[in-house]
Design a protein around this motif. Structure first.
Motif, mmCIF file in Angstrom:
data_model
loop_
_atom_site.group_PDB
_atom_site.id
_atom_site.type_symbol
_atom_site.label_atom_id
_atom_site.label_comp_id
_atom_site.label_asym_id
_atom_site.label_seq_id
_atom_site.Cartn_x
_atom_site.Cartn_y
_atom_site.Cartn_z
ATOM 1 N N UNK A 266 12.826 -6.024 8.086
ATOM 2 C CA UNK A 266 12.374 -4.643 8.246
ATOM 3 C C UNK A 266 11.787 -4.118 6.945
ATOM 4 N N UNK A 267 10.595 -4.615 6.574
ATOM 5 C CA UNK A 267 9.983 -4.229 5.295
ATOM 6 C C UNK A 267 9.796 -2.720 5.128
ATOM 7 N N UNK A 268 9.489 -2.014 6.226
ATOM 8 C CA UNK A 268 9.301 -0.567 6.113
ATOM 9 C C UNK A 268 10.593 0.112 5.678
ATOM 10 N N UNK A 269 11.717 -0.340 6.212
ATOM 11 C CA UNK A 269 13.008 0.211 5.811
ATOM 12 C C UNK A 269 13.296 -0.129 4.355
ATOM 13 N N UNK A 270 12.961 -1.346 3.961
ATOM 14 C CA UNK A 270 13.152 -1.768 2.570
ATOM 15 C C UNK A 270 12.361 -0.867 1.628
ATOM 16 N N UNK A 271 11.080 -0.611 1.951
ATOM 17 C CA UNK A 271 10.245 0.228 1.109
ATOM 18 C C UNK A 271 10.756 1.661 1.055
ATOM 19 N N UNK A 272 11.263 2.152 2.176
ATOM 20 C CA UNK A 272 11.801 3.515 2.216
ATOM 21 C C UNK A 272 13.015 3.647 1.302
ATOM 22 N N UNK A 273 13.879 2.626 1.333
ATOM 23 C CA UNK A 273 15.076 2.643 0.491
ATOM 24 C C UNK A 273 14.684 2.584 -0.981
ATOM 25 N N UNK B 77 0.238 -15.282 3.674
ATOM 26 C CA UNK B 77 0.194 -14.329 4.778
ATOM 27 C C UNK B 77 1.400 -13.401 4.764
ATOM 28 N N UNK B 78 2.560 -13.915 4.392
ATOM 29 C CA UNK B 78 3.753 -13.066 4.262
ATOM 30 C C UNK B 78 3.494 -11.981 3.221
ATOM 31 N N UNK B 79 2.956 -12.370 2.085
ATOM 32 C CA UNK B 79 2.650 -11.412 1.027
ATOM 33 C C UNK B 79 1.582 -10.414 1.474
ATOM 34 N N UNK B 80 0.573 -10.893 2.208
ATOM 35 C CA UNK B 80 -0.501 -10.024 2.689
ATOM 36 C C UNK B 80 0.027 -8.986 3.671
ATOM 37 N N UNK B 81 0.902 -9.424 4.580
ATOM 38 C CA UNK B 81 1.490 -8.501 5.556
ATOM 39 C C UNK B 81 2.328 -7.437 4.861
ATOM 40 N N UNK B 82 3.108 -7.854 3.871
ATOM 41 C CA UNK B 82 3.908 -6.886 3.109
ATOM 42 C C UNK B 82 3.000 -5.907 2.372
ATOM 43 N N UNK B 83 1.874 -6.417 1.855
ATOM 44 C CA UNK B 83 0.920 -5.543 1.171
ATOM 45 C C UNK B 83 0.330 -4.509 2.114
ATOM 46 N N UNK B 84 0.042 -4.936 3.349
ATOM 47 C CA UNK B 84 -0.488 -4.009 4.362
ATOM 48 C C UNK B 84 0.525 -2.911 4.679
ATOM 49 N N UNK B 85 1.779 -3.307 4.854
ATOM 50 C CA UNK B 85 2.838 -2.341 5.164
ATOM 51 C C UNK B 85 3.009 -1.363 4.004
ATOM 52 N N UNK C 297 -7.232 1.531 8.780
ATOM 53 C CA UNK C 297 -7.757 1.677 7.423
ATOM 54 C C UNK C 297 -7.127 0.644 6.489
ATOM 55 N N UNK C 298 -5.854 0.350 6.721
ATOM 56 C CA UNK C 298 -5.153 -0.635 5.893
ATOM 57 C C UNK C 298 -5.811 -2.004 6.023
ATOM 58 N N UNK C 299 -6.094 -2.411 7.259
ATOM 59 C CA UNK C 299 -6.730 -3.708 7.501
ATOM 60 C C UNK C 299 -8.125 -3.743 6.874
ATOM 61 N N UNK C 300 -8.846 -2.617 6.932
ATOM 62 C CA UNK C 300 -10.179 -2.549 6.327
ATOM 63 C C UNK C 300 -10.087 -2.771 4.816
ATOM 64 N N UNK C 301 -9.107 -2.118 4.182
ATOM 65 C CA UNK C 301 -8.947 -2.233 2.730
ATOM 66 C C UNK C 301 -8.595 -3.667 2.333
ATOM 67 N N UNK C 302 -7.635 -4.267 3.041
ATOM 68 C CA UNK C 302 -7.230 -5.634 2.726
ATOM 69 C C UNK C 302 -8.382 -6.605 2.971
ATOM 70 N N UNK C 303 -9.153 -6.367 4.035
ATOM 71 C CA UNK C 303 -10.299 -7.234 4.345
ATOM 72 C C UNK C 303 -11.358 -7.153 3.253
ATOM 73 N N UNK C 304 -11.604 -5.942 2.760
ATOM 74 C CA UNK C 304 -12.578 -5.768 1.677
ATOM 75 C C UNK C 304 -12.116 -6.505 0.427
ATOM 76 N N UNK C 305 -10.832 -6.359 0.106
ATOM 77 C CA UNK C 305 -10.282 -7.010 -1.084
ATOM 78 C C UNK C 305 -10.369 -8.527 -0.970
ATOM 79 N N UNK C 306 -10.005 -9.059 0.200
ATOM 80 C CA UNK C 306 -10.073 -10.511 0.405
ATOM 81 C C UNK C 306 -11.514 -10.999 0.355
ATOM 82 N N UNK C 307 -12.451 -10.205 0.884
ATOM 83 C CA UNK C 307 -13.867 -10.577 0.852
ATOM 84 C C UNK C 307 -14.373 -10.640 -0.582
ATOM 85 N N UNK C 308 -13.950 -9.671 -1.408
ATOM 86 C CA UNK C 308 -14.334 -9.673 -2.821
ATOM 87 C C UNK C 308 -13.785 -10.917 -3.524
ATOM 88 N N UNK C 309 -12.551 -11.311 -3.152
ATOM 89 C CA UNK C 309 -11.945 -12.507 -3.733
ATOM 90 C C UNK C 309 -12.717 -13.762 -3.355
#
Length: 217
Positions: A17-24, A174-182, A194-206
């Protein structure tokens, strides 16, 4: 930290539950300080991996020196190890911080609400899977040898498409990418679209950077 938020509970939330982890963590007074500890811990594992594969690196360099008629002494081996670790620190730090600033800036432009200091800890927590990956590779290097650990990160072919394929089949990426999106969605308070758009742009730049670099190799 009370019993409700003990270490075992945090590990459980981080995995399931990464969202709960981030909230804590976000509500913790020491959130920002803890994120730097995580950064240094993953950096240490990254350097540990470099040390684990250094016997293979040393052999490759020794062969290269021999072909060119240069003696590869013990002092030179130590110097190259130090240079490798210094370059490893620069590589890891620049990779993490550049990715952070690109994602954060694009997040702000698209309507994100967080400051850099607010987003930084959550972004750093998303690289923990990379630290887990390097831990596993370090362990494997003891049992399967330095060559095996080296080949996982640096396959025989260094063509951009092969490197990208090597990344795509990496579950820790992919685990790290998913956590980054969350983290991006929760802290910047934006939609998943918007989150997926941002991550896609970043990966495209890479990817563009990777292909551009290959033109000069």
């Amino acid at each position: 930290m009370d019993n409700k938020h003990n270490f075992i509970t945090l590990i459980h939330h981080f995995i399931f539950s990464p969202k709960e982890f981030l909230s804590i963590k976000y509500s913790s007074d020491k959130n920002y300080r803890h994120s730097w500890f995580v950064f240094l811990a993953v950096l240490s594992l990254f350097l540990g991996f470099y040390l684990a594969i250094f016997p293979t690196l040393s052999t490759l360099i020794n062969n290269s020196f021999r072909v060119n008629g240069i003696d590869y002494t013990t002092d030179m081996n130590t110097l190259i190890m130090i240079i490798t670790l210094v370059l490893g620190i620069i590589q890891f730090t620049s990779m993490v911080l550049v990715s952070f600033f690109i994602i954060h800036i694009i997040g702000i432009l698209i309507g994100g609400a967080a400051t850099a200091k607010e987003f930084f800890p959550s972004f750093i927590y998303s690289i923990i899977p990379i630290g887990i990956k390097f831990t596993i590779l370090i362990i494997f290097s003891f049992f399967l040898g330095s060559d095996f650990a080296f080949s996982v990160i640096y396959p025989n072919s260094q063509q951009p498409l092969d490197i990208i394929l090597n990344i795509i089949i990496d579950p820790f990426f992919w685990w790290s990418t998913i956590l980054g999106c969350i983290a991006l969605k929760v802290i910047h308070q934006i939609s998943y679209k918007k989150t997926i758009i941002i991550i896609s742009i970043t990966m495209s730049l890479g990817i563009i950077s990777l292909f551009s670099t290959s033109l000069f190799l």
